[in-house]
Write a protein that holds these residues in place. Sequence first.
Motif, PDB file in Angstrom:
ATOM      1  N   LYS A  27       0.835  -1.207   0.000  1.00 22.86           N
ATOM      2  CA  LYS A  27       0.000   0.000   0.000  1.00 22.86           C
ATOM      3  C   LYS A  27       0.872   1.261   0.000  1.00 22.86           C
ATOM      4  CE  LYS A  27      -3.857   2.107   2.452  1.00 22.86           C
ATOM      5  NZ  LYS A  27      -4.784   1.992   3.595  1.00 22.86           N
ATOM      6  N   THR A  28       1.970   1.220   0.723  1.00 20.10           N
ATOM      7  CA  THR A  28       2.901   2.352   0.749  1.00 20.10           C
ATOM      8  C   THR A  28       3.452   2.618  -0.651  1.00 20.10           C
ATOM      9  OG1 THR A  28       3.510   2.020   3.064  1.00 20.10           O
ATOM     10  CG2 THR A  28       5.122   3.145   1.664  1.00 20.10           C
ATOM     11  N   ILE A  29       3.928   1.564  -1.291  1.00 19.52           N
ATOM     12  CA  ILE A  29       4.515   1.730  -2.628  1.00 19.52           C
ATOM     13  C   ILE A  29       3.443   2.173  -3.624  1.00 19.52           C
ATOM     14  CG2 ILE A  29       5.675   0.560  -4.547  1.00 19.52           C
ATOM     15  CD1 ILE A  29       7.001  -1.262  -2.391  1.00 19.52           C
ATOM     16  N   ALA A  30       2.288   1.538  -3.579  1.00 19.86           N
ATOM     17  CA  ALA A  30       1.196   1.912  -4.495  1.00 19.86           C
ATOM     18  C   ALA A  30       0.802   3.369  -4.279  1.00 19.86           C
ATOM     19  CB  ALA A  30      -0.005   0.988  -4.288  1.00 19.86           C
ATOM     20  N   GLY A  31       0.746   3.790  -3.035  1.00 18.45           N
ATOM     21  CA  GLY A  31       0.399   5.183  -2.724  1.00 18.45           C
ATOM     22  C   GLY A  31       1.394   6.165  -3.316  1.00 18.45           C
ATOM     23  N   MET A  32       2.650   5.795  -3.331  1.00 16.86           N
ATOM     24  CA  MET A  32       3.673   6.664  -3.924  1.00 16.86           C
ATOM     25  C   MET A  32       3.494   6.753  -5.432  1.00 16.86           C
ATOM     26  SD  MET A  32       7.138   5.669  -1.893  1.00 16.86           S
ATOM     27  CE  MET A  32       7.138   5.506  -0.117  1.00 16.86           C
ATOM     28  N   PHE A  33       3.181   5.635  -6.066  1.00 14.32           N
ATOM     29  CA  PHE A  33       3.027   5.654  -7.518  1.00 14.32           C
ATOM     30  C   PHE A  33       1.745   6.336  -7.969  1.00 14.32           C
ATOM     31  CE2 PHE A  33       6.320   2.260  -7.659  1.00 14.32           C
ATOM     32  CZ  PHE A  33       7.164   2.899  -8.548  1.00 14.32           C
ATOM     33  N   ASP A  34       0.679   6.238  -7.177  1.00 16.74           N
ATOM     34  CA  ASP A  34      -0.566   6.885  -7.620  1.00 16.74           C
ATOM     35  C   ASP A  34      -0.762   8.280  -7.031  1.00 16.74           C
ATOM     36  OD1 ASP A  34      -1.631   6.527  -5.057  1.00 16.74           O
ATOM     37  OD2 ASP A  34      -2.885   4.836  -5.628  1.00 16.74           O
ATOM     38  N   GLY A  35       0.226   8.776  -6.290  1.00 15.71           N
ATOM     39  CA  GLY A  35       0.192  10.153  -5.806  1.00 15.71           C
ATOM     40  C   GLY A  35      -0.591  10.365  -4.515  1.00 15.71           C
ATOM     41  N   ARG A  36      -1.098   9.323  -3.897  1.00 17.31           N
ATOM     42  CA  ARG A  36      -1.816   9.478  -2.629  1.00 17.31           C
ATOM     43  C   ARG A  36      -0.845   9.686  -1.477  1.00 17.31           C
ATOM     44  NH1 ARG A  36      -4.499   4.440  -1.547  1.00 17.31           N
ATOM     45  NH2 ARG A  36      -3.208   3.615  -3.190  1.00 17.31           N
ATOM     46  N   GLN A  37       0.409   9.372  -1.711  1.00 17.57           N
ATOM     47  CA  GLN A  37       1.442   9.488  -0.686  1.00 17.57           C
ATOM     48  C   GLN A  37       2.673  10.097  -1.346  1.00 17.57           C
ATOM     49  OE1 GLN A  37       1.857   5.844   1.482  1.00 17.57           O
ATOM     50  NE2 GLN A  37       3.940   6.306   2.130  1.00 17.57           N
ATOM     51  N   ALA A  38       3.348  10.970  -0.616  1.00 11.10           N
ATOM     52  CA  ALA A  38       4.562  11.583  -1.158  1.00 11.10           C
ATOM     53  C   ALA A  38       5.626  10.507  -1.358  1.00 11.10           C
ATOM     54  CB  ALA A  38       5.070  12.656  -0.207  1.00 11.10           C
ATOM     55  N   TYR A  39       6.337  10.607  -2.466  1.00 12.62           N
ATOM     56  CA  TYR A  39       7.409   9.648  -2.726  1.00 12.62           C
ATOM     57  C   TYR A  39       8.554   9.906  -1.757  1.00 12.62           C
ATOM     58  CZ  TYR A  39      11.318   7.286  -4.954  1.00 12.62           C
ATOM     59  OH  TYR A  39      12.409   6.494  -5.197  1.00 12.62           O
ATOM     60  N   ASP A  40       9.081   8.847  -1.212  1.00  8.89           N
ATOM     61  CA  ASP A  40      10.213   8.887  -0.297  1.00  8.89           C
ATOM     62  C   ASP A  40      11.066   7.669  -0.628  1.00  8.89           C
ATOM     63  OD1 ASP A  40      11.920   8.322   1.889  1.00  8.89           O
ATOM     64  OD2 ASP A  40      10.525   9.200   3.322  1.00  8.89           O
ATOM     65  N   ALA A  41      12.263   7.901  -1.158  1.00 14.05           N
ATOM     66  CA  ALA A  41      13.115   6.799  -1.606  1.00 14.05           C
ATOM     67  C   ALA A  41      13.421   5.822  -0.470  1.00 14.05           C
ATOM     68  CB  ALA A  41      14.407   7.335  -2.215  1.00 14.05           C
ATOM     69  N   ALA A  42      13.653   6.319   0.738  1.00 14.04           N
ATOM     70  CA  ALA A  42      13.960   5.434   1.873  1.00 14.04           C
ATOM     71  C   ALA A  42      12.743   4.587   2.252  1.00 14.04           C
ATOM     72  CB  ALA A  42      14.437   6.250   3.068  1.00 14.04           C
ATOM     73  N   ALA A  43      11.561   5.189   2.230  1.00 16.42           N
ATOM     74  CA  ALA A  43      10.330   4.441   2.548  1.00 16.42           C
ATOM     75  C   ALA A  43      10.028   3.423   1.448  1.00 16.42           C
ATOM     76  CB  ALA A  43       9.160   5.395   2.728  1.00 16.42           C
ATOM     77  N   PHE A  44      10.295   3.786   0.202  1.00 20.46           N
ATOM     78  CA  PHE A  44      10.123   2.871  -0.922  1.00 20.46           C
ATOM     79  C   PHE A  44      11.045   1.663  -0.733  1.00 20.46           C
ATOM     80  CE2 PHE A  44      11.477   2.077  -5.527  1.00 20.46           C
ATOM     81  CZ  PHE A  44      10.440   1.205  -5.794  1.00 20.46           C
ATOM     82  N   LYS A  45      12.295   1.933  -0.388  1.00 16.10           N
ATOM     83  CA  LYS A  45      13.276   0.869  -0.171  1.00 16.10           C
ATOM     84  C   LYS A  45      12.838  -0.036   0.985  1.00 16.10           C
ATOM     85  CE  LYS A  45      18.095   0.240   1.182  1.00 16.10           C
ATOM     86  NZ  LYS A  45      19.349   0.901   1.528  1.00 16.10           N
TER      87      LYS A  45
END
Length: 184
Positions: free
Chosen positions: A44-62
Amino acid sequence: MKWAAAAMLSFACASAAVAATHAGRDAIVKARQASMKEMAAAAKTIAGMFDGRQAYDAAAFKAAAETIRARAGPALITEFPSASLGAPSGAKLEIDQARPEFEALARHMATLASTLAAKAERAPPDITDDMRMGSGPAMGGGSLLGKRPAVAEADPAKAPAEHLLHLILQDCSDCHSKFRQKAL
């Protein structure tokens, strides 16, 4: 009298063994459910980053990609021992009847998750176009109407990170539709 005492002792031992088995099964199911929730939250975190519901954060993505990687494949397989299947767990008994298929799904997810985690390890500070699925042909080529190679035939390393997430989610969906019973 000795016979009655021996019978009661035998019954007490059997009852204790059943209780211990039940407690062990409950612990396995609770640990499995916690692991599934962690994987779902990571996805859900990664999907949120890709669909713009969540700010992208490289460390959180990792971190999220690593969570999925750590819980897929062998780790996922070991969370489903035979003794933990069936009610009251949501895991169907059919897992044992189709164990090779179940394990193949878990291993496929691990391959995708490892590739996603490797891409996340090198994630840039912002989402780039090459991380996104885009509007080109599906991984492996072909169209939705025509025959295309199976996902297993395509090289996951060539897929964008967003597509890898979608393929992981498809594996989750495939596994749940076959091996998870709906909660009552």
